[in-house]
Write a protein that holds these residues in place. Structure first.
Motif, short mmCIF file in Angstrom:
data_model
loop_
_atom_site.label_atom_id
_atom_site.label_comp_id
_atom_site.label_asym_id
_atom_site.label_seq_id
_atom_site.Cartn_x
_atom_site.Cartn_y
_atom_site.Cartn_z
N LEU A 99 0.68 -1.31 -0.14
CA LEU A 99 0.18 -0.04 0.25
C LEU A 99 0.58 0.91 -0.17
N SER A 100 2.25 0.85 0.88
CA SER A 100 2.69 1.96 0.48
C SER A 100 3.45 2.65 -0.52
N ARG A 158 -6.70 2.47 5.94
CA ARG A 158 -8.51 3.30 6.31
C ARG A 158 -8.81 3.12 4.51
N GLU A 159 -10.15 3.16 4.85
CA GLU A 159 -10.86 2.79 3.20
C GLU A 159 -10.91 3.79 2.66
N VAL A 160 -10.19 4.03 1.55
CA VAL A 160 -10.45 5.06 0.32
C VAL A 160 -12.08 5.64 0.67
N PRO A 161 -12.33 7.07 0.80
CA PRO A 161 -13.68 7.71 0.60
C PRO A 161 -13.97 8.49 -0.36
N GLY A 162 -15.41 7.70 -0.36
CA GLY A 162 -16.24 7.69 -1.60
C GLY A 162 -14.75 7.30 -3.03
N GLY A 182 -19.66 -2.02 -1.68
CA GLY A 182 -19.94 -2.48 -0.52
C GLY A 182 -19.22 -3.90 -0.89
N ARG A 183 -19.21 -4.37 -2.28
CA ARG A 183 -18.45 -5.58 -2.84
C ARG A 183 -17.26 -5.25 -3.13
N GLU A 184 -16.17 -4.45 -3.24
CA GLU A 184 -15.32 -4.52 -3.41
C GLU A 184 -14.37 -2.61 -2.96
N ARG A 185 -14.23 -3.07 -1.74
CA ARG A 185 -13.51 -2.30 -0.82
C ARG A 185 -12.01 -1.37 -1.39
N TRP A 186 -12.03 -0.39 -1.42
CA TRP A 186 -10.43 0.56 -1.54
C TRP A 186 -9.35 1.28 -0.38
N TRP A 187 -8.73 0.04 -0.53
CA TRP A 187 -7.82 0.93 0.54
C TRP A 187 -6.16 1.44 0.50
N GLU A 188 -6.22 2.24 1.30
CA GLU A 188 -4.71 2.97 1.89
C GLU A 188 -4.20 3.38 3.12
N ARG A 189 -2.97 3.36 3.13
CA ARG A 189 -1.84 4.35 4.17
C ARG A 189 -2.28 5.35 4.05
N PRO A 190 -2.11 5.45 5.47
CA PRO A 190 -2.60 6.68 5.57
C PRO A 190 -0.55 7.65 5.11
#
Length: 202
Positions: free
Chosen positions: A30-31, A66-70, A74-82
């Motif tokens: 993610l980094s 954290r989940e990427v806002p917007g 619901g089935r495919e969530r995007w995640w990022e490292r703050p």
């Protein structure tokens, strides 16, 4: 938790959540590559999406990601490292045995991945690197004789250069002429001559 200028020092709970080689790899990806889904991470790592989804939730529970806002569904969530620096506390005798073990796992895996990234770069065939990037990198080792105060001063100067570069070049993600690069600054004292079996200086 929020990041401050000094970065976030991982507490015992975050260390334990991260103390799994696959979670360290996910965190590192993610980094390195930016926001990902459980499915895209599964492809990169060679795991099932169910497995990566489980580990993502464990990391998110301690605000490591954290989940990427917007973005996503619901089935495919995007995640990022703050954004922001994290500080890994090294194993310490004041820690409980469980926390010390977690710190050892996280530190060892982070530096294993860091070394692997460097070796991949050094062993990359020349024909796989475009002309404009061939001479852009630098791997340098310099030996100095310093006092503790001088080393601290140099460490602070290097940190200031890195912090200034982060601020100067932030917001360039997605440009066609940029790549994610790994910027490394290392400075540490070597073992004393007596512990290396060397004679002291005359």
């Amino acid at each position: 938790m929020t990041n401050n200028e000094q970065g976030r020092t991982l507490d015992a709970g975050a260390l334990k959540a991260l103390a799994h080689p696959l979670r360290v790899r996910i965190y590192d990806l993610l980094s390195e590559r930016g926001a990902q889904t459980a499915s895209s991470l599964a492809t990169l790592i060679g795991e099932t999406s169910g497995s990566t989804s489980y580990h993502l939730r464990a990391l998110a529970a301690h605000d490591l990601i954290r989940e990427v806002p917007g973005k996503g569904t619901g089935r495919e969530r995007w995640w990022e490292r703050p954004k922001g620096r994290i500080n890994l506390p090294g194993p310490d005798e004041s820690m409980s045995p469980a926390n010390r073990s977690a710190a050892q796992i996280v530190t060892a895996e982070f530096f294993r991945l860091r070394h692997q990234t460097l070796m991949d770069y050094l062993n990359r065939p020349a024909d796989e690197q475009s002309e404009e990037w061939k001479d852009a990198g630098l791997v340098m080792t310099t030996m100095l004789d310093l006092t503790p105060e001088q080393m601290t001063e140099l460490k602070d100067q290097l940190s200031a250069v890195v912090d200034a570069a982060v601020e100067r070049y932030s917001g360039q993600e997605g440009r066609s002429d940029t790549r994610r690069v790994s910027l490394r600054a290392e400075i540490f004292d070597l073992p004393a001559a007596s512990s290396r079996g060397l004679a002291p200086k005359e």
